[in-house]
Design an enzyme around this catalytic site. Structure first.
Site, short mmCIF file in Angstrom:
data_model
loop_
_atom_site.label_atom_id
_atom_site.label_comp_id
_atom_site.label_asym_id
_atom_site.label_seq_id
_atom_site.Cartn_x
_atom_site.Cartn_y
_atom_site.Cartn_z
CE LYS A 215 -3.97 2.04 2.48
NZ LYS A 215 -4.90 1.90 3.62
CB SER B 151 -8.16 3.81 2.60
OG SER B 151 -7.36 3.22 3.60
CB SER C 83 -8.54 0.92 5.50
OG SER C 83 -9.26 2.10 5.34
N1 GLN Z 1 -13.22 4.50 5.98
C1 GLN Z 1 -12.65 4.89 7.23
C2 GLN Z 1 -12.18 6.33 7.13
O1 GLN Z 1 -12.38 6.90 6.14
C3 GLN Z 1 -11.53 3.98 7.59
C4 GLN Z 1 -10.27 4.29 6.89
C5 GLN Z 1 -9.14 3.41 7.30
O2 GLN Z 1 -9.30 2.38 7.96
N2 GLN Z 1 -7.95 3.85 6.95
O3 GLN Z 1 -11.64 6.86 8.04
#
Ligand code: GLN
Length: 454
Positions: free
Chosen positions: A58, A134, A158
């Site tokens: 990532k 994400s 995410s």
């Molecule tokens: N969707 C959540 C956010 O936007 C989680 C994101 C994540 O786990 N990095 O914060």
């Protein structure tokens, strides 16, 4: 088969499908092929389980000499990082081959990869749909067969949510199990790096390679590490499963509920038992999470000032404008929204009403989990309320997007580990994820439970 063959297969597949999937932001082809050649010379010697395995990383995990953008224009020119994240160092020591860097929502803020400032990643099962986020690039690359192993990060879901949407296996480890050194911080008290793979066994091997105490991360735990691939093999006879009623209530699509209930039948048939329990404070989790994670983000992202990192605005004529313009040009809308929310929640006069209150709610949520784990070995429910949604469907409505993480966020707030594994397909042919949540540092029981289902 040689390592060079494996690496070639990976790039051939990327060549064939990534034009539609958009999982990769940067490829590492020259260096990867050179490394594969070197590894070929060692073939036949003592090899680790991950020897020569092509791996995707990532793009918020720092890789020495390999561009690391976090999906943000702000870091568009961060072409030559000076060091490797601890997890990358550990994998290099196991002789994996880094194929490239994977797309993500900008600074890991989002649930669909549509907040990437480069390109939205698409769901390999059906390219009209999002892959989740994400870590959308990490899940899509594995689902599309571009790599079999990838690293993601999970602050509020995410890793697990994109794993669910793309039909792969994704683990968010216990907070503190995997070093965060070299992970660009979003919300430091919640962030964890974790593995995404096709199978549970692969996942156990990848986790094994990245865990362990790291003096470069003050929150890294110093504990004895079990052998996950061994623990995985134990059957589930006598396993006591808790199913939170809040995870099957309104808002959860009927076909998701049914998929989870039939998975529970499978466990029953294998000699496990399950009962309904309650995690009563779950309903406050999303609100608490957005206050806490945005507060931490507003502090963590203060370092992006156009001086030390990334792209500096060309329009600025004095120092203050340099900060302001670099930040307003470099960050996308969602990142700005979080910084404003966090700055507000931390401002004097509001701190007690918002930040402090959210911290208290966090403790209540953690206590809910502790209580259930007094009587049960594992918690099972859906990973997400619905299967993948369409590209464009939620992008203009942040609150609906936030609600998508309602079943994954409590796990980060409590610090416990959680995994998503595939457990069926929706009527539209999209994967459904089963979430398996364990006690602190009890990844072994998660692997055991997941492997029995596979
Ligand atoms: N969707 C959540 C956010 O936007 C989680 C994101 C994540 O786990 N990095 O914060």
């Amino acid at each position: 088969i040689t390592v060079s063959d494996l690496v070639s297969e990976s790039y051939n597949r990327i060549q064939a499908v990534d034009g539609q999937v958009n999982a990769f932001l940067t490829l590492n082809e020259e260096a990867a092929r050179a490394k594969a050649k070197q590894l070929d010379e060692k073939l036949g010697g003592d090899a680790s389980a991950l020897f020569g395995i092509p791996l995707g990383v990532k793009d918020n995990i720092v890789t020495k000499g390999l561009r690391t953008t976090c999906g943000s224009q702000f870091l568009d020119n961060f072409n030559d990082p000076l060091y490797d994240a601890t997890v990358v160092q550990k994998l290099e020591a196991q002789n994996t081959v880094t194929i490239g860097k994977l797309n993500m929502d900008e600074f890991a803020m989002g649930s669909s990869t549509e907040n990437s400032s480069y390109v939205p990643t698409k769901n390999p099962w059906n390219t009209d749909y999002v892959p989740g986020g994400s870590s959308g690039g990490s899940a899509a690359a594995v689902a599309a067969g571009e790599v079999f192993f990838s690293l993601g990060s999970d602050t509020g879901g995410s890793i697990r949510q994109p794993a669910a949407f793309c039909g792969v296996v994704g683990l968010k480890p216990t907070y503190g199990l995997v070093s965060r050194f070299g992970l660009v911080a979003f919300a430091s008290s919640l962030d964890q790096i974790g593995p995404l793979t096709r199978t549970v066994e692969d996942n156990a091997h990848l986790l094994q390679a990245i865990v362990g105490h790291d003096k470069m991360d003050s929150t890294s735990a110093n504990i004895d590490i079990p052998n996950y691939a061994d623990a995985m093999k134990q059957d589930v006879k006598g396993l006591k499963i808790a199913v939170p009623k809040e995870y099957l209530q309104e808002g959860v699509a009927p076909e998701v509920r049914e998929a989870v209930l039939s998975a529970l039948k499978v466990y029953e048939n294998m000699g496990a038992t399950w009962e309904e329990v309650s995690l009563p404070h779950s309903r406050y989790a999303v609100a608490a999470y957005y206050l806490l994670s945005s507060s931490e983000a507003s502090a963590n992202l203060a370092r992006f000032d156009g001086v030390r990192y990334g792209v500096r605005s060309e329009k600025a004529e004095n120092m203050l404008d340099m900060y302001k313009l670099s930040r307003s040009e470099g960050f996308g809308d969602e990142v700005k929204r979080r910084i404003m929310l966090g700055t507000f929640a931390l401002s004097s006069g509001y701190y007690d009403a918002y930040y402090k209150k959210a911290q208290k709610v966090r403790t209540l949520i953690k206590n809910d989990f502790d209580k259930v784990f007094e009587d049960y070995d594992i918690i099972i429910g859906p990973t997400t309320p619905t299967p993948a949604f369409k590209i464009g469907e939620k992008v203009d409505d942040p609150l609906t997007m936030y609600a998508n993480d309602i079943l994954t966020i409590p796990v980060n707030l409590a610090g416990v580990p959680g995994m998503s594994i595939p457990c069926g397909l929706s009527s539209e042919g999209l994967p459904i994820g089963l979430q398996i949540i364990g006690k602190h540092f009890d990844e072994s029981t998660i692997y055991r439970t997941a492997h029995a289902f596979e």
